[in-house]
Scaffold this motif. Structure first.
Motif, PDB file in Angstrom:
ATOM      1  N   HIS A   1      45.443 -34.503  31.010  1.00 22.80           N
ATOM      2  CA  HIS A   1      44.054 -34.758  31.416  1.00 22.80           C
ATOM      3  C   HIS A   1      43.078 -34.349  30.316  1.00 22.80           C
ATOM      4  CE1 HIS A   1      40.192 -33.547  33.236  1.00 22.80           C
ATOM      5  NE2 HIS A   1      40.335 -34.720  33.829  1.00 22.80           N
TER       6      HIS A   1
ATOM      7  N   ASN B   1      40.193 -40.882  35.862  1.00 18.98           N
ATOM      8  CA  ASN B   1      40.773 -40.679  37.192  1.00 18.98           C
ATOM      9  C   ASN B   1      41.636 -41.884  37.580  1.00 18.98           C
ATOM     10  OD1 ASN B   1      40.760 -38.824  39.525  1.00 18.98           O
ATOM     11  ND2 ASN B   1      39.906 -40.590  40.592  1.00 18.98           N
ATOM     12  N   GLU B   2      41.119 -43.080  37.339  1.00 17.35           N
ATOM     13  CA  GLU B   2      41.872 -44.299  37.653  1.00 17.35           C
ATOM     14  C   GLU B   2      43.130 -44.412  36.797  1.00 17.35           C
ATOM     15  OE1 GLU B   2      38.976 -47.378  37.080  1.00 17.35           O
ATOM     16  OE2 GLU B   2      37.766 -46.689  38.779  1.00 17.35           O
TER      17      GLU B   2
ATOM     18  N   LEU C   1      45.668 -41.782  38.223  1.00 19.16           N
ATOM     19  CA  LEU C   1      46.204 -42.239  39.506  1.00 19.16           C
ATOM     20  C   LEU C   1      46.963 -43.550  39.355  1.00 19.16           C
ATOM     21  CD1 LEU C   1      43.347 -41.357  42.013  1.00 19.16           C
ATOM     22  CD2 LEU C   1      45.607 -40.288  41.822  1.00 19.16           C
TER      23      LEU C   1
ATOM     24  N   SER D   1      48.940 -44.333  37.166  1.00 21.70           N
ATOM     25  CA  SER D   1      50.302 -44.109  36.691  1.00 21.70           C
ATOM     26  C   SER D   1      51.279 -43.934  37.857  1.00 21.70           C
ATOM     27  CB  SER D   1      50.350 -42.881  35.774  1.00 21.70           C
ATOM     28  OG  SER D   1      50.126 -41.696  36.522  1.00 21.70           O
ATOM     29  N   LEU D   2      50.740 -43.851  39.075  1.00 19.23           N
ATOM     30  CA  LEU D   2      51.563 -43.697  40.283  1.00 19.23           C
ATOM     31  C   LEU D   2      51.583 -44.989  41.073  1.00 19.23           C
ATOM     32  CD1 LEU D   2      50.087 -40.291  41.500  1.00 19.23           C
ATOM     33  CD2 LEU D   2      52.229 -40.648  40.248  1.00 19.23           C
TER      34      LEU D   2
ATOM     35  N   GLU E   1      51.601 -43.848  46.637  1.00 19.48           N
ATOM     36  CA  GLU E   1      51.749 -42.420  46.348  1.00 19.48           C
ATOM     37  C   GLU E   1      50.450 -41.762  45.905  1.00 19.48           C
ATOM     38  OE1 GLU E   1      54.922 -41.696  43.595  1.00 19.48           O
ATOM     39  OE2 GLU E   1      56.395 -42.768  44.826  1.00 19.48           O
ATOM     40  N   ARG E   2      49.416 -42.538  45.639  1.00 21.61           N
ATOM     41  CA  ARG E   2      48.174 -41.987  45.081  1.00 21.61           C
ATOM     42  C   ARG E   2      47.470 -41.033  46.036  1.00 21.61           C
ATOM     43  NH1 ARG E   2      46.615 -47.784  42.362  1.00 21.61           N
ATOM     44  NH2 ARG E   2      48.423 -47.744  40.964  1.00 21.61           N
ATOM     45  N   ALA E   3      47.298 -41.437  47.276  1.00 14.49           N
ATOM     46  CA  ALA E   3      46.630 -40.566  48.249  1.00 14.49           C
ATOM     47  C   ALA E   3      47.462 -39.308  48.491  1.00 14.49           C
ATOM     48  CB  ALA E   3      46.374 -41.310  49.556  1.00 14.49           C
TER      49      ALA E   3
ATOM     50  N   ALA F   1      49.454 -37.851  46.301  1.00 17.83           N
ATOM     51  CA  ALA F   1      49.294 -36.994  45.123  1.00 17.83           C
ATOM     52  C   ALA F   1      47.976 -36.221  45.187  1.00 17.83           C
ATOM     53  CB  ALA F   1      49.362 -37.824  43.841  1.00 17.83           C
ATOM     54  N   VAL F   2      46.896 -36.900  45.541  1.00 12.44           N
ATOM     55  CA  VAL F   2      45.593 -36.228  45.663  1.00 12.44           C
ATOM     56  C   VAL F   2      45.653 -35.159  46.745  1.00 12.44           C
ATOM     57  CG1 VAL F   2      43.161 -36.543  46.287  1.00 12.44           C
ATOM     58  CG2 VAL F   2      44.273 -38.162  44.724  1.00 12.44           C
TER      59      VAL F   2
END
Length: 149
Positions: free
Chosen positions: A22, A115-116, A119, A121-122, A126-128, A130-131
């Motif tokens: 990051h 951020n996009e 995210l 990369s998933l 799975e994005r929600a 991961a968050v």
């Protein structure tokens, strides 16, 4: 021989590596001068102008000494202003300057792209998750980490 962890399976190591990714992306695509922590301060002051430094620390999950150092630097750069709270002269209220607001506005789109990218990369499903997982990990022992206890 001493015991050793398998670092690729160690969550702390993975969090540190993810932060390195990051930070590198931030420096390349958003700003070399305004770190993501300073961005968080500017963003918090945009959302809630006139808050004190203690509240700012809570809103940004930064400890008191870090907030103090960063706020001083942002004041020196004329991005943040401070004034005494007339109701409680012990408090100093913070706000973005015009320059600070303009800078923040210029950083929003690149920060959203980072951020996009992360995210993205998933897989979408799975994005929600991961968050949610990172939110729960990040909130562990919040008060103690900020020195509030």
């Amino acid at each position: 021989m001493a015991r050793a962890l398998e670092l690729p399976n160690y969550i702390g190591h993975l969090i540190r590596r993810a932060e390195q990714v990051h930070t590198a992306l931030w420096s390349e695509h958003v700003s070399r001068e305004i770190t993501s922590q300073k961005f968080a301060i500017l963003n918090a002051l945009s959302r809630d102008p006139g808050i004190d430094q203690r509240t700012l620390g809570r809103r940004t999950s930064l400890d008191r000494s870090t907030v103090n150092h960063m706020v001083r630097r942002l004041i020196d750069l004329n991005l943040v202003s401070q004034e005494r709270d007339e109701a409680d002269r012990r408090r100093t209220l913070l706000a973005l300057t015009g320059e600070g607001a303009e800078l923040l506005d210029s950083l929003i789109a690149p920060a959203e792209r980072i951020n996009e990218l992360l995210l993205g990369s998933l897989p979408p499903d799975e994005r929600a998750v991961a968050v949610d997982v990172l939110t729960r990990l990040a909130s562990l022992n919040d008060g103690a980490l900020r020195g509030d206890t």
